[in-house]
Design a protein around this motif. Structure first.
Motif, short mmCIF file in Angstrom:
data_model
loop_
_atom_site.label_atom_id
_atom_site.label_comp_id
_atom_site.label_asym_id
_atom_site.label_seq_id
_atom_site.Cartn_x
_atom_site.Cartn_y
_atom_site.Cartn_z
N CYS A 102 42.85 -14.82 30.56
CA CYS A 102 41.86 -15.90 30.66
C CYS A 102 40.47 -15.32 30.43
CB CYS A 102 41.90 -16.54 32.05
SG CYS A 102 43.36 -17.53 32.38
N GLY A 103 39.62 -16.12 29.84
CA GLY A 103 38.25 -15.69 29.61
C GLY A 103 37.69 -16.38 28.38
N PHE A 104 37.49 -15.62 27.33
CA PHE A 104 36.86 -16.17 26.14
C PHE A 104 37.83 -16.90 25.22
CE2 PHE A 104 32.98 -14.58 27.41
CZ PHE A 104 32.00 -14.85 26.48
N VAL A 140 38.58 -13.64 46.29
CA VAL A 140 37.26 -13.65 46.91
C VAL A 140 36.96 -12.31 47.57
CG1 VAL A 140 37.12 -16.14 47.23
CG2 VAL A 140 38.21 -14.74 48.99
N ASN A 141 37.70 -11.28 47.14
CA ASN A 141 37.40 -9.91 47.56
C ASN A 141 36.91 -9.15 46.33
OD1 ASN A 141 39.79 -8.60 46.17
ND2 ASN A 141 40.85 -10.00 47.56
N ILE A 142 36.28 -8.03 46.55
CA ILE A 142 35.65 -7.32 45.44
C ILE A 142 36.67 -6.80 44.43
CG2 ILE A 142 35.56 -5.07 46.60
CD1 ILE A 142 32.71 -4.81 45.28
N GLU A 143 37.85 -6.39 44.91
CA GLU A 143 38.87 -5.89 43.99
C GLU A 143 39.36 -6.99 43.05
OE1 GLU A 143 43.27 -3.69 43.99
OE2 GLU A 143 42.29 -4.24 45.87
N GLY A 144 39.67 -8.17 43.63
CA GLY A 144 40.10 -9.29 42.80
C GLY A 144 39.03 -9.73 41.82
N TRP A 145 37.79 -9.71 42.29
CA TRP A 145 36.66 -10.10 41.44
C TRP A 145 36.50 -9.14 40.26
CZ3 TRP A 145 33.28 -13.89 40.49
CH2 TRP A 145 32.09 -13.58 39.84
N LEU A 146 36.54 -7.82 40.54
CA LEU A 146 36.36 -6.84 39.48
C LEU A 146 37.50 -6.90 38.46
CD1 LEU A 146 35.00 -3.77 41.48
CD2 LEU A 146 33.74 -5.28 39.93
N ASN A 147 38.73 -7.10 38.95
CA ASN A 147 39.85 -7.24 38.02
C ASN A 147 39.65 -8.44 37.09
OD1 ASN A 147 41.30 -5.03 38.89
ND2 ASN A 147 42.45 -6.17 40.43
N ARG A 148 39.15 -9.52 37.66
CA ARG A 148 38.89 -10.71 36.85
C ARG A 148 37.81 -10.44 35.82
NH1 ARG A 148 37.29 -16.65 39.26
NH2 ARG A 148 36.66 -17.60 37.30
N ARG A 149 36.71 -9.81 36.24
CA ARG A 149 35.62 -9.52 35.31
C ARG A 149 36.08 -8.56 34.22
NH1 ARG A 149 32.11 -13.31 35.44
NH2 ARG A 149 30.51 -11.93 34.57
N TYR A 150 36.95 -7.62 34.57
CA TYR A 150 37.48 -6.69 33.57
C TYR A 150 38.26 -7.44 32.50
CZ TYR A 150 40.53 -3.11 31.53
OH TYR A 150 41.21 -2.31 30.65
N ARG A 151 39.13 -8.37 32.92
CA ARG A 151 39.92 -9.14 31.96
C ARG A 151 39.01 -10.02 31.09
NH1 ARG A 151 43.10 -9.70 36.64
NH2 ARG A 151 42.35 -11.83 36.96
#
Length: 252
Positions: A186-188, A220-231
């Motif tokens: 998911c993303g662009f 809503v934790n930093i690990e889940g957030w960073l994984n999402r931003r990476y993808r």
């Protein structure tokens, strides 16, 4: 009304089971003729025994492929693409009905506003990272969009679209040539899909007169957030490459 609901999911069993139940409960309230097609792209097993729920496997082929595969299995001409963490409401179905019964459905697709559910907003308030999300307003679609594009309590055209809640007719989805399956996450993929829908003359309506709930309780934790931003970063890079390749082909 006849509606096919297509839900791609990847290793979020607990989340998607809540979404399935919520979708069943709300559509059954209206006595609609509908089906829910869950496309399992991950390794986790999903079991939900109900005659209106069909679970199919599409392991490891990506979200764009999952949406297209779900569409290929759909029986009805009114389509709702729904992310696995979106909880719809009766008000959102009323707007969905109104859209499919209107002339807009011939020339447009439809998005509906989303916000975090109250319980998740409260959870965010308990941690530093959650409070950061609240401060930058990444807990609502309004916070994700350009401020200049947002209108409260309206239904209006926008340049982009999101597949988290996307209503579109079968005819118009076919015209778009479907999602680009080069995108693995998911993303662009939404941004690229939106450009092609506009090029085919299909515009996007955003309705902010009501909302659905974005149940990202596992992110809503930093690990889940960073994984999402990476993808998202990977899909952004792919979008840039596809655009550059396309421009090169046009100019040579």
């Amino acid at each position: 009304m006849e509606i096919s609901v297509i839900i791609p999911t990847y290793n979020r069993t607990n989340i998607v089971l809540k979404t399935i139940k919520n979708t069943l409960d709300n559509f059954n309230f209206f006595n609609d003729t509908f089906e829910i097609i869950v496309v399992n792209d991950g390794e986790s097993e999903i079991i939900y025994k109900h005659n209106q729920v069909k679970i199919i496997k599409n392991k490891g082929k990506g979200v764009a492929s999952a949406r297209n595969y779900g569409f290929a299995q759909a029986k009805y001409d009114n389509l709702l693409f729904l992310d696995d963490d979106m909880l719809i409401t009766k008000e959102s179905i009323t707007i969905l009905h109104r859209f499919f019964l209107s002339n807009y459905a011939k020339t447009h697709c439809l998005n509906i506003n989303w916000v975090y559910p109250p319980s998740l907003l409260q959870q965010c308030s308990y941690s530093n990272f959650g409070r950061f999300l609240l401060k930058i307003n990444y807990v609502s679609l309004k916070g994700w969009m350009n401020k200049n594009e947002w209108k409260d309590n309206h239904q209006y055209e926008i340049e982009i679209l999101t597949s988290q809640f996307l209503a579109i007719t079968r005819e118009n989805f076919n015209i778009t040539d479907k999602y680009n399956e080069t995108f693995p996450f998911c993303g662009f993929e939404d941004f690229e899909f939106a450009k092609r829908t506009r090029a085919k003359g299909i515009k996007t309506l955003l309705n902010t007169q009501t909302h659905i709930f974005h149940n990202e309780e596992d992110r809503v934790n930093i690990e889940g957030w960073l994984n999402r931003r990476y993808r998202e970063g990977l899909t952004r890079a792919l979008y840039v490459k596809l655009t550059a390749d396309r421009n090169y082909q046009i100019n040579h």
